[in-house]
Scaffold this active site. Sequence first.
Site, PDB file in Angstrom:
ATOM      1  CD  GLU A  96      -2.996  -1.219   2.150  1.00 22.40           C
ATOM      2  OE1 GLU A  96      -3.585  -0.068   3.491  1.00 22.40           O
ATOM      3  OE2 GLU A  96      -3.975  -2.632   2.231  1.00 22.40           O
ATOM      4  CB  CYS A 120       6.361  -2.826  15.798  1.00 17.09           C
ATOM      5  SG  CYS A 120       8.113  -2.755  15.207  1.00 17.09           S
ATOM      6  CB  CYS A 123       2.914  -1.811  13.378  1.00 21.67           C
ATOM      7  SG  CYS A 123       3.217  -1.409  11.571  1.00 21.67           S
ATOM      8  N   GLY A 170       7.235  -2.090   5.973  1.00 27.38           N
ATOM      9  CA  GLY A 170       8.296  -2.732   5.647  1.00 27.38           C
ATOM     10  C   GLY A 170       9.975  -1.610   6.755  1.00 27.38           C
ATOM     11  CB  SER A 224       9.460   3.824  14.590  1.00 27.59           C
ATOM     12  OG  SER A 224       9.186   3.935  13.615  1.00 27.59           O
ATOM     13  CG  HIS A 226       7.254   3.998  18.603  1.00 27.12           C
ATOM     14  ND1 HIS A 226       6.047   5.195  18.256  1.00 27.12           N
ATOM     15  CD2 HIS A 226       7.693   3.622  17.953  1.00 27.12           C
ATOM     16  CE1 HIS A 226       6.635   4.307  16.383  1.00 27.12           C
ATOM     17  NE2 HIS A 226       7.492   4.197  16.341  1.00 27.12           N
ATOM     18  CG  ASN A 302      -3.593   6.196  13.504  1.00 22.33           C
ATOM     19  OD1 ASN A 302      -5.164   6.501  13.523  1.00 22.33           O
ATOM     20  ND2 ASN A 302      -3.124   6.415  13.186  1.00 22.33           N
ATOM     21  CB  CYS A 345       0.406   6.274  11.119  1.00 28.08           C
ATOM     22  SG  CYS A 345       2.426   5.833  10.657  1.00 28.08           S
TER      23      CYS A 345
HETATM   24  S1  SF4 Z   1       6.354  -1.722   9.204  1.00 28.69           S
HETATM   25 FE1  SF4 Z   1       7.452  -0.659  11.176  1.00 28.69          FE
HETATM   26  S2  SF4 Z   1       6.362  -0.032  12.335  1.00 28.69           S
HETATM   27 FE2  SF4 Z   1       5.681  -1.930  11.786  1.00 28.69          FE
HETATM   28  S3  SF4 Z   1       6.333  -3.835  12.061  1.00 28.69           S
HETATM   29 FE3  SF4 Z   1       7.548  -3.314  10.399  1.00 28.69          FE
HETATM   30  S4  SF4 Z   1       9.107  -2.047  11.495  1.00 28.69           S
HETATM   31 FE4  SF4 Z   1       7.656  -2.184  12.799  1.00 28.69          FE
END
Ligand code: SF4
Length: 370
Positions: A96, A120, A123, A170, A224, A226, A302, A345
């Site tokens: 996407e 993560c 996510c 990714g 990232s 967090h 989200n 996101c």
């Molecule tokens: S896309 Fe980004 S936030 Fe999601 S699992 Fe992979 S590294 Fe983590």
Amino acid sequence: MTDVAEKTNLLGMPKAKLEAFFDSLGEKRFRATQVLQWIHQRGADDFDQMTNMSKALREKLKAVAEIRGPDVVLDETSKDGTRKWVMRMDNGNSVETVLIPDGERGTLCVSSQIGCSLDCTFCSTGKRGFNRNLTAAEIIGQVWVARKAFMPFEPGPDRPITNVVMMGMGEPLLNFDNVVDAMNLMMEDLAYGISKRRVTLSTSGVVPAMDRLAEVTDVSLAISLHAPNDELRNKLVPLNKKYPIAELLAATRRYFDRLPEKRKATIEYTVIEGMNDQPEHARELAVLLKDLPCKINLIPFNPFPESDFRRPSMNATRRFQDVLNKAGYVATIRTTRGDDIDAACGQLVGRVEDRTKRSQRYIQVQQVAT
Ligand code: SF4
């Protein structure tokens, strides 16, 4: 049975590689300049469109090369103008790509892998498992498709895409070479000409690759993060167990120290109710980042179906922001965009033939829990 040699896809080749390609054909290197402009500034996908090249050269190119972008399987626009494309990369898999218009700006969020191996906990992409890295053609192909959606496809000041963030599906630093090639094309004047300050790579903290990145590019960098401490970050970003916060922030400082001009890191902090949203977390974060020139982007979580996490109230997020602002940081709250089409996101999933079998494990866990 005929033996058909695979054609070289020119879409993902930055200038130096395209020049080497023309060398290998015994053709002049300046052809690379022409082809780059045709593909990326005029949207050409057929050599016959390239009328400033002889018919003989066009035929030669057709025999050995192609310009092939992803297939668009879905193109949706949200109530707030956010646009999401689902692009098929091969038979079972899709990723996407999201364009967030904001006044004069248009920010394109680009994916670098089919799925993600890092998992993560907040996510949605991570829950789908991992299939493979995207090629450079598939990464820049997302910019190409999005740009083609806004005709006329001519260079000019009214660009619909002013910023690109490698923040889609990714971890970009786990697909290093292809991401670097694609970012070079984003910044190339003969292609999209986006300034290095407006091309941002977001990483969860693959520390050795951050040092390699500093050797080959000077794009903007987002971290990232967090969480303000390792105990909490270990729960949210499992990669933290390998590269803890101190190492991550040291690598971030090294990246920015190498740049000739002063620039700031972007720290991304997904705010999750009852997890990392308390004023003491904000105070701890303020102390943690005191030696790092940065701005902080707060992203209210989200929700997505496989997660038990909840979005914090706006009051809680503002309280968190307030602590950081009072400590002298520029902290902004990212407005949630495109959530009615699952383009916000952390909500990007695409379609992933999961080779890690992680998605099956999540489905089993959910079935047990319900
Ligand atoms: S896309 Fe980004 S936030 Fe999601 S699992 Fe992979 S590294 Fe983590």
